[in-house]
Design a protein around this motif. Structure first.
Motif, PDB file in Angstrom:
ATOM      1  N   TYR A 229       0.819  -1.217   0.000  1.00 48.75           N
ATOM      2  CA  TYR A 229       0.000   0.000   0.000  1.00 48.75           C
ATOM      3  C   TYR A 229       0.850   1.264   0.000  1.00 48.75           C
ATOM      4  CZ  TYR A 229      -4.343  -2.474  -0.027  1.00 48.75           C
ATOM      5  OH  TYR A 229      -5.390  -3.254  -0.428  1.00 48.75           O
ATOM      6  N   ALA A 230       2.021   1.198   0.602  1.00 49.57           N
ATOM      7  CA  ALA A 230       2.941   2.341   0.515  1.00 49.57           C
ATOM      8  C   ALA A 230       3.420   2.498  -0.931  1.00 49.57           C
ATOM      9  CB  ALA A 230       4.126   2.152   1.462  1.00 49.57           C
ATOM     10  N   LEU A 231       3.663   1.366  -1.605  1.00 50.67           N
ATOM     11  CA  LEU A 231       4.026   1.422  -3.021  1.00 50.67           C
ATOM     12  C   LEU A 231       2.897   2.022  -3.842  1.00 50.67           C
ATOM     13  CD1 LEU A 231       5.720  -2.066  -3.424  1.00 50.67           C
ATOM     14  CD2 LEU A 231       6.824   0.148  -3.781  1.00 50.67           C
ATOM     15  N   LEU A 232       1.678   1.611  -3.557  1.00 49.14           N
ATOM     16  CA  LEU A 232       0.518   2.129  -4.279  1.00 49.14           C
ATOM     17  C   LEU A 232       0.405   3.641  -4.100  1.00 49.14           C
ATOM     18  CD1 LEU A 232      -2.082   1.674  -5.934  1.00 49.14           C
ATOM     19  CD2 LEU A 232      -3.246   1.213  -3.767  1.00 49.14           C
ATOM     20  N   ASP A 233       0.574   4.120  -2.886  1.00 49.29           N
ATOM     21  CA  ASP A 233       0.509   5.563  -2.626  1.00 49.29           C
ATOM     22  C   ASP A 233       1.542   6.318  -3.453  1.00 49.29           C
ATOM     23  OD1 ASP A 233      -1.564   5.211  -0.845  1.00 49.29           O
ATOM     24  OD2 ASP A 233      -0.287   5.323   0.947  1.00 49.29           O
ATOM     25  N   GLN A 234       2.763   5.783  -3.528  1.00 52.13           N
ATOM     26  CA  GLN A 234       3.811   6.443  -4.304  1.00 52.13           C
ATOM     27  C   GLN A 234       3.550   6.337  -5.798  1.00 52.13           C
ATOM     28  OE1 GLN A 234       7.823   5.440  -3.190  1.00 52.13           O
ATOM     29  NE2 GLN A 234       7.289   5.371  -1.026  1.00 52.13           N
TER      30      GLN A 234
END
Length: 163
Positions: A46-51
């Motif tokens: 989800y951190a990857l998705l945000d970025q």
């Protein structure tokens, strides 16, 4: 820009490995791999998705998970179970594993600091052999082995302040 140069080299190696294997490192997969490599520590989906949404507004969880699955299958990244996060594979992306034709042909173990969260991949064949021998002795055939070792890095010392 100097700080990103090693990542560019790793991305070029990833593209070359994919090409050699007859698979495609699509722009999306490349972007996800770049974000994993640029992260200071293992990074969650989800951190990857945000970025990723900064450059791909329509990115959704299945998009990221499909890219991560591909990168895992190709041995370009590792999934750390304890952290539920991903990090680049040193062997494949730093050129040490260029002779490996298949994903994760090398043994891998992870050292995870309980103090600062720093994570380091090591590839100790002795550890892998000991685990394999123990499994065989127990009548078990291991298909995949990942060892995650928690402790404290040199910077944090040997104190259980975050235990």
């Amino acid at each position: 820009m100097h700080g990103s140069e090693p990542h560019l080299t790793s991305l070029a190696r990833a593209e070359a490995l994919c090409q050699k294997r007859g698979v495609q490192l699509t722009p999306l997969r490349r972007d996800v791999l770049r974000l994993v490599l640029e992260a200071d520590a293992p990074i969650g989906a989800y951190a990857l998705l945000d970025q990723l949404k900064a450059s791909r507004a329509k990115a959704a969880p299945p998009t990221v998970y499909r890219a991560l699955d591909f990168l895992l299958e190709q041995g370009l990244i590792h999934r750390l179970e304890r952290l539920n996060a991903f990090m680049g594979c040193n062997e494949a992306l730093e050129g040490h594993g260029a002779h490996h034709d298949h994903a994760h042909d090398h043994p891998h173990q992870f050292l995870i600091c309980r103090g600062c969260g720093a994570t380091r991949e090591i590839s100790d064949h002795g550890v892998a052999a000991a685990i394999s021998a123990a499994a065989i002795k127990a009548g078990f055939s291991a298909a995949r082995t990942t060892v995650e070792i928690e402790g404290f890095c040199d910077k944090c010392g040997d104190t259980p302040h975050s235990a």
